[in-house]
Design a protein around this motif. Sequence first.
Motif, PDB file in Angstrom:
ATOM      1  N   ASP A   1      -0.761   5.246 -14.555  1.00  0.00           N
ATOM      2  CA  ASP A   1      -1.530   4.768 -13.407  1.00  0.00           C
ATOM      3  C   ASP A   1      -0.697   3.805 -12.557  1.00  0.00           C
ATOM      4  OD1 ASP A   1      -3.692   6.257 -14.113  1.00  0.00           O
ATOM      5  OD2 ASP A   1      -4.898   4.589 -14.863  1.00  0.00           O
ATOM      6  N   LEU A   2       0.082   2.949 -13.221  1.00  0.00           N
ATOM      7  CA  LEU A   2       0.919   2.006 -12.476  1.00  0.00           C
ATOM      8  C   LEU A   2       2.027   2.721 -11.714  1.00  0.00           C
ATOM      9  CD1 LEU A   2       1.192  -1.000 -14.943  1.00  0.00           C
ATOM     10  CD2 LEU A   2      -0.249  -0.776 -12.927  1.00  0.00           C
TER      11      LEU A   2
ATOM     12  N   THR B   1      18.022   7.142  -7.641  1.00  0.00           N
ATOM     13  CA  THR B   1      17.719   5.731  -7.392  1.00  0.00           C
ATOM     14  C   THR B   1      16.283   5.539  -6.922  1.00  0.00           C
ATOM     15  OG1 THR B   1      18.613   5.866  -5.155  1.00  0.00           O
ATOM     16  CG2 THR B   1      20.111   5.145  -6.885  1.00  0.00           C
ATOM     17  N   THR B   2      15.731   6.530  -6.233  1.00  0.00           N
ATOM     18  CA  THR B   2      14.337   6.427  -5.795  1.00  0.00           C
ATOM     19  C   THR B   2      13.398   6.410  -6.992  1.00  0.00           C
ATOM     20  OG1 THR B   2      14.913   7.614  -3.779  1.00  0.00           O
ATOM     21  CG2 THR B   2      12.585   7.480  -4.331  1.00  0.00           C
ATOM     22  N   LEU B   3      13.674   7.249  -7.978  1.00  0.00           N
ATOM     23  CA  LEU B   3      12.864   7.248  -9.194  1.00  0.00           C
ATOM     24  C   LEU B   3      12.987   5.922  -9.942  1.00  0.00           C
ATOM     25  CD1 LEU B   3      13.542  10.860 -10.500  1.00  0.00           C
ATOM     26  CD2 LEU B   3      11.504  10.005  -9.356  1.00  0.00           C
ATOM     27  N   LEU B   4      14.195   5.372  -9.970  1.00  0.00           N
ATOM     28  CA  LEU B   4      14.375   4.062 -10.610  1.00  0.00           C
ATOM     29  C   LEU B   4      13.608   2.979  -9.870  1.00  0.00           C
ATOM     30  CD1 LEU B   4      18.147   3.986 -11.632  1.00  0.00           C
ATOM     31  CD2 LEU B   4      16.160   3.958 -13.131  1.00  0.00           C
ATOM     32  N   ARG B   5      13.590   3.040  -8.546  1.00  0.00           N
ATOM     33  CA  ARG B   5      12.844   2.032  -7.771  1.00  0.00           C
ATOM     34  C   ARG B   5      11.348   2.110  -8.050  1.00  0.00           C
ATOM     35  NH1 ARG B   5      16.326  -0.489  -4.336  1.00  0.00           N
ATOM     36  NH2 ARG B   5      18.137   0.713  -3.711  1.00  0.00           N
ATOM     37  N   PHE B   6      10.808   3.337  -8.167  1.00  0.00           N
ATOM     38  CA  PHE B   6       9.397   3.481  -8.527  1.00  0.00           C
ATOM     39  C   PHE B   6       9.133   2.955  -9.936  1.00  0.00           C
ATOM     40  CE2 PHE B   6       9.104   7.060  -5.306  1.00  0.00           C
ATOM     41  CZ  PHE B   6       8.401   6.300  -4.403  1.00  0.00           C
ATOM     42  N   LEU B   7      10.050   3.213 -10.851  1.00  0.00           N
ATOM     43  CA  LEU B   7       9.914   2.703 -12.214  1.00  0.00           C
ATOM     44  C   LEU B   7       9.949   1.177 -12.224  1.00  0.00           C
ATOM     45  CD1 LEU B   7       9.823   3.345 -15.285  1.00  0.00           C
ATOM     46  CD2 LEU B   7      12.311   3.234 -15.227  1.00  0.00           C
ATOM     47  N   PHE B   8      10.863   0.580 -11.465  1.00  0.00           N
ATOM     48  CA  PHE B   8      10.953  -0.875 -11.407  1.00  0.00           C
ATOM     49  C   PHE B   8       9.722  -1.482 -10.743  1.00  0.00           C
ATOM     50  CE2 PHE B   8      15.847  -0.435 -11.304  1.00  0.00           C
ATOM     51  CZ  PHE B   8      15.852  -0.189 -12.659  1.00  0.00           C
ATOM     52  N   SER B   9       9.168  -0.799  -9.752  1.00  0.00           N
ATOM     53  CA  SER B   9       7.927  -1.279  -9.134  1.00  0.00           C
ATOM     54  C   SER B   9       6.771  -1.226 -10.118  1.00  0.00           C
ATOM     55  CB  SER B   9       7.587  -0.439  -7.900  1.00  0.00           C
ATOM     56  OG  SER B   9       8.511  -0.670  -6.882  1.00  0.00           O
ATOM     57  N   ALA B  10       6.721  -0.169 -10.926  1.00  0.00           N
ATOM     58  CA  ALA B  10       5.669  -0.069 -11.939  1.00  0.00           C
ATOM     59  C   ALA B  10       5.822  -1.157 -12.991  1.00  0.00           C
ATOM     60  CB  ALA B  10       5.697   1.316 -12.587  1.00  0.00           C
ATOM     61  N   ILE B  11       7.054  -1.466 -13.370  1.00  0.00           N
ATOM     62  CA  ILE B  11       7.280  -2.568 -14.316  1.00  0.00           C
ATOM     63  C   ILE B  11       6.874  -3.885 -13.675  1.00  0.00           C
ATOM     64  CG2 ILE B  11       9.063  -3.847 -15.569  1.00  0.00           C
ATOM     65  CD1 ILE B  11      10.494  -1.130 -15.977  1.00  0.00           C
TER      66      ILE B  11
ATOM     67  N   ALA C   1       2.522   2.563  -7.749  1.00  0.00           N
ATOM     68  CA  ALA C   1       3.802   2.247  -7.118  1.00  0.00           C
ATOM     69  C   ALA C   1       4.094   3.215  -5.977  1.00  0.00           C
ATOM     70  CB  ALA C   1       4.916   2.283  -8.155  1.00  0.00           C
ATOM     71  N   VAL C   2       3.760   4.482  -6.158  1.00  0.00           N
ATOM     72  CA  VAL C   2       3.949   5.468  -5.089  1.00  0.00           C
ATOM     73  C   VAL C   2       2.980   5.173  -3.935  1.00  0.00           C
ATOM     74  CG1 VAL C   2       3.763   7.916  -4.515  1.00  0.00           C
ATOM     75  CG2 VAL C   2       4.822   7.223  -6.657  1.00  0.00           C
ATOM     76  N   ILE C   3       1.745   4.824  -4.263  1.00  0.00           N
ATOM     77  CA  ILE C   3       0.761   4.472  -3.232  1.00  0.00           C
ATOM     78  C   ILE C   3       1.223   3.244  -2.453  1.00  0.00           C
ATOM     79  CG2 ILE C   3      -1.593   3.603  -2.868  1.00  0.00           C
ATOM     80  CD1 ILE C   3      -2.454   5.402  -5.203  1.00  0.00           C
ATOM     81  N   LEU C   4       1.730   2.243  -3.166  1.00  0.00           N
ATOM     82  CA  LEU C   4       2.229   1.033  -2.500  1.00  0.00           C
ATOM     83  C   LEU C   4       3.395   1.354  -1.569  1.00  0.00           C
ATOM     84  CD1 LEU C   4       2.169  -1.856  -5.107  1.00  0.00           C
ATOM     85  CD2 LEU C   4       1.299  -1.911  -2.786  1.00  0.00           C
TER      86      LEU C   4
END
Length: 133
Positions: free
Chosen positions: A31-32, A2-12, A36-39
């Motif tokens: 880059d996005l 779910t953490t990976l999905l949250r990063f993916l959704f943040s990038a989207i 997302a990880v930086i954010l």
Amino acid sequence: MTTLLRFLFSAIGLLVACSFVPGLGHGSFLDLLIVAVILAALNTTVGSLLKVIAFVPMACSLGCFSLVINGLVFWLAGALSSRLGLTFTVSGFWAGFFGALVTSLVASVLGALFIPKDRQRPQGPSPSIKVVN
């Protein structure tokens, strides 16, 4: 997972925000994902610290001041990512404010749609209770 999905959704969400908010620029989707990880790291550290420091304005505005803090953290993430050589740019506070708003809305909607909530699993039949007279 779910953490990976949250990063993916943040990038989207970042991709959508860069499409709609003037003053935001981006390069590749990789880059996005890094942004997302930086954010996430900045929200965990700097964002939490600013929310503790700004407790009184947050209480007086019923939490609306947290939008300003999120905009500042988003702006900081843009500055930090450009220093790291990423192609994500935020031109100013208002671009960061609306970018943070759009990104969080899109990521929240995608998370609500695709990440299942923790449901309580049935434990089986309830134990029988014997009454002794």
